[in-house]
Design an enzyme around this catalytic site. Structure first.
Site, short mmCIF file in Angstrom:
data_model
loop_
_atom_site.label_atom_id
_atom_site.label_comp_id
_atom_site.label_asym_id
_atom_site.label_seq_id
_atom_site.Cartn_x
_atom_site.Cartn_y
_atom_site.Cartn_z
N SER A 130 -4.23 29.89 -140.95
CA SER A 130 -4.86 29.09 -139.90
C SER A 130 -3.98 27.94 -139.42
O SER A 130 -3.27 27.31 -140.21
CB SER A 130 -6.16 28.50 -140.46
OG SER A 130 -6.64 27.47 -139.62
N GLU A 169 -5.10 25.20 -138.84
CA GLU A 169 -5.61 24.01 -139.54
C GLU A 169 -4.61 23.57 -140.62
O GLU A 169 -4.61 22.41 -141.03
CB GLU A 169 -6.99 24.34 -140.14
CG GLU A 169 -7.70 23.22 -140.87
CD GLU A 169 -8.29 22.11 -140.00
OE1 GLU A 169 -8.39 22.29 -138.77
OE2 GLU A 169 -8.65 21.06 -140.57
N TYR A 182 -10.53 22.54 -146.51
CA TYR A 182 -10.33 23.88 -145.93
C TYR A 182 -8.85 24.12 -145.62
O TYR A 182 -8.28 25.16 -145.96
CB TYR A 182 -11.18 24.03 -144.67
CG TYR A 182 -10.84 25.26 -143.84
CD1 TYR A 182 -11.36 26.51 -144.17
CD2 TYR A 182 -9.99 25.17 -142.73
CE1 TYR A 182 -11.04 27.64 -143.41
CE2 TYR A 182 -9.67 26.28 -141.97
CZ TYR A 182 -10.19 27.52 -142.32
OH TYR A 182 -9.87 28.63 -141.57
P1 NAP Z 1 -16.59 33.48 -139.89
O1 NAP Z 1 -17.28 33.96 -138.66
O2 NAP Z 1 -17.02 32.22 -140.53
O3 NAP Z 1 -16.72 34.68 -140.99
C1 NAP Z 1 -16.43 34.45 -142.34
C2 NAP Z 1 -16.71 35.71 -143.12
O4 NAP Z 1 -16.40 35.49 -144.52
C3 NAP Z 1 -18.17 36.18 -143.08
O5 NAP Z 1 -18.21 37.58 -142.95
C4 NAP Z 1 -18.69 35.78 -144.46
O6 NAP Z 1 -19.75 36.59 -144.93
C5 NAP Z 1 -17.45 36.04 -145.31
N1 NAP Z 1 -17.50 35.38 -146.62
C6 NAP Z 1 -17.69 34.06 -146.86
N2 NAP Z 1 -17.68 33.83 -148.19
C7 NAP Z 1 -17.48 35.04 -148.80
C8 NAP Z 1 -17.38 35.46 -150.14
N3 NAP Z 1 -17.49 34.60 -151.17
N4 NAP Z 1 -17.16 36.77 -150.41
C9 NAP Z 1 -17.07 37.68 -149.40
N5 NAP Z 1 -17.17 37.34 -148.09
C10 NAP Z 1 -17.37 36.03 -147.80
O7 NAP Z 1 -15.01 33.37 -139.65
P2 NAP Z 1 -14.11 33.93 -138.43
O8 NAP Z 1 -14.11 32.93 -137.34
O9 NAP Z 1 -14.45 35.33 -138.17
O10 NAP Z 1 -12.66 33.84 -139.09
C11 NAP Z 1 -12.14 34.91 -139.87
C12 NAP Z 1 -11.05 34.37 -140.78
O11 NAP Z 1 -10.01 33.80 -140.01
C13 NAP Z 1 -11.49 33.29 -141.75
O12 NAP Z 1 -10.74 33.43 -142.93
C14 NAP Z 1 -11.10 32.00 -141.05
O13 NAP Z 1 -10.90 30.96 -141.99
C15 NAP Z 1 -9.80 32.45 -140.39
N6 NAP Z 1 -9.42 31.75 -139.16
C16 NAP Z 1 -10.29 31.66 -138.15
C17 NAP Z 1 -9.90 31.06 -136.96
C18 NAP Z 1 -10.84 30.95 -135.79
O14 NAP Z 1 -10.55 30.17 -134.89
N7 NAP Z 1 -11.92 31.72 -135.76
C19 NAP Z 1 -8.59 30.55 -136.84
C20 NAP Z 1 -7.72 30.68 -137.91
C21 NAP Z 1 -8.12 31.30 -139.07
P3 NAP Z 1 -21.33 36.17 -144.75
O15 NAP Z 1 -21.73 36.74 -143.41
O16 NAP Z 1 -21.96 36.85 -145.90
O17 NAP Z 1 -21.39 34.68 -144.79
N1 GDD Z 2 -17.86 21.62 -135.04
C1 GDD Z 2 -17.86 20.57 -134.23
N2 GDD Z 2 -19.06 20.03 -133.83
N3 GDD Z 2 -16.68 20.04 -133.84
C2 GDD Z 2 -16.70 18.99 -133.00
C3 GDD Z 2 -17.89 18.42 -132.53
C4 GDD Z 2 -19.13 18.96 -132.98
O1 GDD Z 2 -20.21 18.50 -132.63
N4 GDD Z 2 -17.58 17.40 -131.70
C5 GDD Z 2 -16.25 17.33 -131.64
N5 GDD Z 2 -15.71 18.29 -132.43
C6 GDD Z 2 -14.27 18.50 -132.66
C7 GDD Z 2 -13.89 18.52 -134.14
O2 GDD Z 2 -13.80 17.18 -134.66
C8 GDD Z 2 -12.57 19.26 -134.08
O3 GDD Z 2 -11.53 18.34 -133.81
C9 GDD Z 2 -12.71 20.20 -132.87
O4 GDD Z 2 -13.90 19.77 -132.17
C10 GDD Z 2 -12.85 21.67 -133.23
O5 GDD Z 2 -13.85 21.81 -134.22
P1 GDD Z 2 -14.39 23.26 -134.68
O6 GDD Z 2 -14.83 24.04 -133.49
O7 GDD Z 2 -15.39 23.03 -135.78
O8 GDD Z 2 -13.09 24.01 -135.21
P2 GDD Z 2 -11.89 23.53 -136.17
O9 GDD Z 2 -10.68 23.36 -135.30
O10 GDD Z 2 -12.28 22.43 -137.06
O11 GDD Z 2 -11.71 24.83 -137.10
C11 GDD Z 2 -11.69 26.14 -136.54
O12 GDD Z 2 -10.37 26.49 -136.18
C12 GDD Z 2 -9.46 26.62 -137.29
C13 GDD Z 2 -8.10 27.00 -136.70
O13 GDD Z 2 -7.43 25.84 -136.29
C14 GDD Z 2 -12.30 27.10 -137.57
O14 GDD Z 2 -12.50 28.36 -136.98
C15 GDD Z 2 -11.38 27.28 -138.76
O15 GDD Z 2 -11.91 28.29 -139.63
C16 GDD Z 2 -10.00 27.70 -138.24
O16 GDD Z 2 -9.11 27.90 -139.31
#
Ligand code: NAP
Ligand code: GDD
Length: 332
Positions: free
Chosen positions: A128, A130, A152
């Site tokens: 990520s 992050e 995280y």
């Molecule tokens: P998400 O919607 O939060 O999905 C997370 C998944 O992990 C869900 O299927 C959840 O299952 C499963 N999980 C959580 N704890 C578990 C456990 N103990 N054992 C088995 N499964 C478990 O995340 P996403 O946005 O699809 O992201 C997918 C991956 O990419 C994650 O690793 C996230 O950290 C990473 N990532 C995401 C982003 C982004 O912007 N979306 C960016 C960079 C990296 P349940 O349904 O049972 O909770």
């Molecule tokens: N969630 C949330 N809720 N974020 C807020 C809000 C609010 O009400 N208001 C402002 N923000 C700001 C957060 O402080 C952060 O800087 C930004 O919006 C994005 O927040 P999120 O959408 O929660 O995502 P994230 O960047 O913290 O994390 C996501 O992206 C990562 C990749 O950079 C997640 O998907 C992580 O799992 C992923 O790794």
């Protein structure tokens, strides 16, 4: 489970946003797709409900080594996509130990399972942006030093380096995709983009008036999830395993997102958004901007959906969903 000649892919996190898009794409490519699910008291397969008859579910939990080994041994996949994680950054301060167990050590459990069952299985790790946290250079590349700002982010750094380490120690085909934020109508409602588009839909349809948000100055490099799962697959089809940054190459603030989302339905965001300190974080990631030049050159990958299109497709999907709930007499 090994009877057919189709390629087998196993997805941890199949019930999540990315898991659902990746499963659709792999089915379209002719894969047999196995989804890892954990036991819950209510079903969590809403995002893959439309394809559930074409998927094979196996039970395992990333905190339980035996279950992960059994699942991989039973399925004998060609490719494992490790998408499971505790992925919501604010929760990682409330549950830092659990976040470390799933998001960090969980990666080792998957790698260990592959190592003991069959080292030729290819593995994708969901790293990520992050991890860049308090960024030391902009834009961020595969070479940018890591400086995580949340439990995280720290857990993802561990997952990243243990993947590199198993590749270097055991010669495994294990890769990390360093993905920047990617969104969709299937994004969890707690993440800021979806919180905004859901709020816009409710405000437009008259069931809500105010939207409480935290830091509006934070800037993210937002892309469309469907584009990003394509990159995951490409990373597992190369001659040599390597790590790649996947990003849109543009950055926008939360304020910009509000302006675009409210603007799309003819509303002024300033009339509805309330800054609420409850949503501020103990430590913030202020700016993310990725350079995906390596992915473009080596994988031939490019994002297809622009920021404006992403915002609009998310708002439109939420408008439709909220309207349907109202039509059925349910207050969304
Ligand atoms: P998400 O919607 O939060 O999905 C997370 C998944 O992990 C869900 O299927 C959840 O299952 C499963 N999980 C959580 N704890 C578990 C456990 N103990 N054992 C088995 N499964 C478990 O995340 P996403 O946005 O699809 O992201 C997918 C991956 O990419 C994650 O690793 C996230 O950290 C990473 N990532 C995401 C982003 C982004 O912007 N979306 C960016 C960079 C990296 P349940 O349904 O049972 O909770
Ligand atoms: N969630 C949330 N809720 N974020 C807020 C809000 C609010 O009400 N208001 C402002 N923000 C700001 C957060 O402080 C952060 O800087 C930004 O919006 C994005 O927040 P999120 O959408 O929660 O995502 P994230 O960047 O913290 O994390 C996501 O992206 C990562 C990749 O950079 C997640 O998907 C992580 O799992 C992923 O790794």
């Amino acid at each position: 489970m090994k009877a057919t000649t189709a390629k087998r892919a196993m997805i941890t996190g199949i019930t999540g946003q990315d898991g659902s898009y990746l499963a659709e794409m792999l089915l379209d490519k002719g894969y047999e797709v196995f989804g890892v699910v954990r036991r819950t008291s209510t079903e969590t397969i809403e995002r893959v409900n439309h394809i559930k008859d074409r998927l094979i579910f196996v039970q395992a939990d990333l905190t339980d080594q035996t279950s992960v080994i059994s699942a991989i041994d039973e399925v004998r996949p060609h490719e494992v996509y490790n998408l499971a994680a505790q992925s919501f950054v604010p929760t990682s301060w409330k549950q830092p130990i659990l976040t470390g167990d799933v998001t960090a050590l969980g990666v080792t459990r998957v790698l260990e399972a592959i190592r003991v069952v069959d080292k030729s299985i290819r593995m994708y790790q969901a790293s990520s942006s992050e991890m860049f946290g308090k960024v030391v250079e902009t834009p961020q590349t595969e070479q940018t030093p890591l400086y995580p700002r949340s439990p995280y982010g720290v857990a993802k750094c561990y997952g990243h380096y243990i993947t590199v380490n198993y590749r270097e120690s055991y010669g495994m085909y294990a890769v990390s995709g360093i993905l920047f934020n990617h969104e969709s109508p299937r994004r969890g409602l707690e993440f800021v983009t979806r919180k905004i588009t859901d709020g816009v839909a409710r405000i437009k349809l008259g069931t809500q008036d105010k939207l409480h948000l935290g830091n509006l100055d934070a800037k993210r490099d937002w892309g469309f999830a469907k584009d990003y799962v394509r990159a995951m697959w490409l990373m597992l089809q190369q001659d040599e395993p390597d790590d790649y940054v996947i990003s849109s190459g543009q950055t926008h603030s939360v304020r910009d997102f509000c302006e675009a989302a409210f603007g799309h339905v003819g509303l002024d965001w300033q009339q509805h958004v309330v800054v609420d300190p409850r949503f501020h974080r103990p430590a913030e990631v202020s700016l993310l901007l990725g350079d995906h030049a390596k992915a473009r050159a080596k994988l031939g990958w490019e994002p297809e959906v622009s920021f404006q299109s992403l915002v609009q497709l998310m708002v439109d999907a939420d408008l439709e969903r909220v309207q349907q709930s109202l039509d059925h007499g349910v207050r969304a």
